[in-house]
Write a protein that holds these residues in place. Structure first.
Motif, short mmCIF file in Angstrom:
data_model
loop_
_atom_site.label_atom_id
_atom_site.label_comp_id
_atom_site.label_asym_id
_atom_site.label_seq_id
_atom_site.Cartn_x
_atom_site.Cartn_y
_atom_site.Cartn_z
N ASN A 251 0.81 -1.20 0.00
CA ASN A 251 0.00 0.00 0.00
C ASN A 251 0.85 1.26 0.00
O ASN A 251 0.40 2.34 0.37
N LEU A 252 2.12 1.13 -0.42
CA LEU A 252 3.04 2.25 -0.55
C LEU A 252 3.35 2.48 -2.02
O LEU A 252 3.53 1.52 -2.78
N ALA A 253 3.45 3.71 -2.45
CA ALA A 253 3.86 4.01 -3.82
C ALA A 253 5.26 3.43 -4.05
O ALA A 253 6.19 3.74 -3.31
N GLY A 254 5.39 2.55 -5.02
CA GLY A 254 6.69 1.94 -5.31
C GLY A 254 7.06 0.82 -4.37
O GLY A 254 8.17 0.27 -4.47
N GLY A 255 6.15 0.47 -3.45
CA GLY A 255 6.48 -0.57 -2.47
C GLY A 255 7.52 -0.09 -1.48
O GLY A 255 7.95 1.07 -1.52
N SER A 256 7.96 -0.97 -0.61
CA SER A 256 8.95 -0.58 0.41
C SER A 256 10.26 -0.14 -0.22
O SER A 256 10.89 0.84 0.24
N SER A 257 10.69 -0.81 -1.28
CA SER A 257 11.95 -0.44 -1.92
C SER A 257 11.84 0.93 -2.58
O SER A 257 12.77 1.74 -2.52
N GLY A 258 10.69 1.22 -3.19
CA GLY A 258 10.49 2.52 -3.80
C GLY A 258 10.46 3.63 -2.77
O GLY A 258 11.04 4.70 -2.98
N ALA A 259 9.80 3.37 -1.64
CA ALA A 259 9.71 4.38 -0.58
C ALA A 259 11.08 4.75 -0.05
O ALA A 259 11.31 5.89 0.36
N LEU A 260 12.02 3.79 -0.06
CA LEU A 260 13.38 4.07 0.40
C LEU A 260 14.16 4.90 -0.61
O LEU A 260 15.11 5.60 -0.24
N GLN A 261 13.75 4.86 -1.86
CA GLN A 261 14.47 5.59 -2.91
C GLN A 261 13.87 6.97 -3.18
O GLN A 261 14.57 7.86 -3.65
N TYR A 262 12.59 7.14 -2.88
CA TYR A 262 11.94 8.43 -3.13
C TYR A 262 12.32 9.45 -2.06
O TYR A 262 12.37 9.15 -0.88
#
Length: 441
Positions: A251-262
């Motif tokens: 339920n995160l934009a980009g998933g957990s990995s994306g959230a760490l990069q954004y």
């Protein structure tokens, strides 16, 4: 979040609002002005505001001069170098008469060192315009040394209006409603949350709001000052609540990995792009500037904001976290006293508030003064709040509270990677805090 970051983003916000035709209107006081010709003199004032913000503060000075035409305020914009400029001036024995300081820790340090003058003469004026919680923000060692003149509301939830309409949900007022909305948004095809995890301060802001709304100001202040440990059960509870957001990777934009990069800007554009990659962003009033400058979303039809959802019942439900500008004085003259008292009144705040890019805790400033509905939604809660706190990170040693990749910022990024290990993260936070407080920096 450091004041330098807020200053840059708020400048963008004001410019964007002006471009959108949303700033510059408003209702101001129409009381008859009685001039005071008995007070005269000059005041040197070092402040962080440059550019458009310096121009807006000039409007405040002009409003003061309508009442005190014989007092000249010499405002010097020094940007984010205020701490260095003040340290040099104090060491040389020539500090300015007044200064704008955004770090409450620095104000306390200067008060402890005996450099500041107490604002005892302005206590009644400040009390008539600000709730006790605001007065406490300027009180150090039992004495009033600062006036919080300008504030940024950091207890907000921004949402994508079309995404909410598609899902058939309304802006959440409580944490329980937020969780329900998040599931419905996910089912409708849009992830609920957009998180800018590569900027660790966005994660600390989310934790701080959860902690404040759950345990209240007294506990928040105690943790800020490290009077209770980060391994306290309250911290673990707040982390588990936070995990309900950052722990749901699907339920995160980009998933957990994306959230760490954004980063922060990415998190905003992701939520308000067309089509959106998420529907909700938790952050301060400066989000509007990024939306307007980086997306096609428009106020009310494309985006809106509400107060951070309540978690615990009572006063905690309306508590607000702020980033603030504290006015302090290094000297005491009739001219300075007159200016400080004026700054604590509604006309002083209104002179800037009607232009946009400004929030105040002055409860005598009407919500109608703000130039548009979005600004009223983000700034009016500050004045109405009975419980107000500074950004916790700004009150702690920099190595723990505001350094990229380490301390809180780095450890909360670890939490984003491993949201099920609340106890382990709490232990890491305590170890880092203990080391930073021992060094004192």
């Amino acid at each position: 979040m450091t004041r330098s970051r807020i200053a840059v983003i708020l400048a963008t916000t004001t410019a964007a609002l002006l471009a959108a035709g949303l700033a510059g209107a408003g209702t101001s006081s129409t009381k008859k002005i009685h001039q005071n010709l008995a007070v005269s003199g000059s005041i040197s004032f070092d402040g962080i505001w440059t550019g458009a913000e310096a121009t807006s503060f000039g409007k405040v000075i002009a409003a003061f001069n309508k009442v005190y035409p014989k007092v000249h305020v010499n405002y010097k914009p020094v940007g984010n170098n205020v701490p260095t400029v003040l340290a040099t001036a104090i060491a040389g024995g020539h500090p300015p008469d007044m200064a704008d300081i955004a770090q409450p820790g620095l104000v306390k340090q200067l008060a402890d060192q005996g450099h500041l003058k107490a604002l005892t003469y302005a206590k009644s004026t400040i009390a008539a315009n600000f709730a006790p919680s605001w007065q406490q923000l300027g009180t150090f060692n039992g004495k009033l040394y600062a006036l919080v003149f300008k504030a940024a509301n950091k207890s907000l939830l921004w949402y994508n209006v079309p995404a909410f309409k598609t899902a058939g949900v309304t802006a959440p007022k409580t944490w329980a409603q937020l969780q329900s909305d998040a599931k419905t948004l996910k089912s409708s095809g849009t992830p609920a949350y957009s998180v800018g995890g590569s900027d660790g301060w966005t994660l600390t802001d989310l934790f701080e709001n959860i902690y404040l709304r759950t345990f209240g100001k007294a506990k928040y202040d105690a943790l800020s000052a490290h009077k209770i440990k980060w391994t306290d059960a309250s911290v673990v509870t707040a982390l588990k609540t936070m995990a309900q957001v950052v722990g749901d990777g699907a339920n995160l934009a980009g998933g957990s990995s994306g959230a760490l990069q954004y980063g922060f800007n990415d998190s905003v554009t992701n939520a308000f792009a067309t089509p959106p990659k998420a529907a909700i962003v938790f952050e301060g009033d400066f989000v509007a500037g990024v939306i307007l400058s980086s997306t096609k979303a428009q106020p009310s039809t494309g985006f809106n904001a509400v107060s951070f959802p309540s978690i615990a019942a009572g006063a905690n439900s309306t508590a607000v976290e702020i980033g603030g500008d504290l006015f302090v004085t290094f000297k005491d003259t009739p001219a300075i006293e007159a200016f400080v008292k004026f700054l604590a009144t509604a006309p002083a705040a209104e002179a800037w508030a009607k232009l946009g890019g400004f929030g105040t805790g002055n409860h005598n400033v009407p919500a109608s003064i703000y130039p548009d509905a979005i600004t009223r939604a983000t700034e009016a809660p500050i004045g109405a709040a009975k419980s107000v706190v500074f950004d916790m990170s700004d009150e702690q040693p920099a190595s723990f509270g505001s350094t990229t990749g380490q301390g809180e910022w780095g450890i909360f990024q670890d939490f984003l990677k491993s949201p099920n290990d609340a106890a382990g993260i709490a232990s890491k936070l305590e170890a880092a805090a203990a080391a930073a407080y021992k060094k004192g920096k």
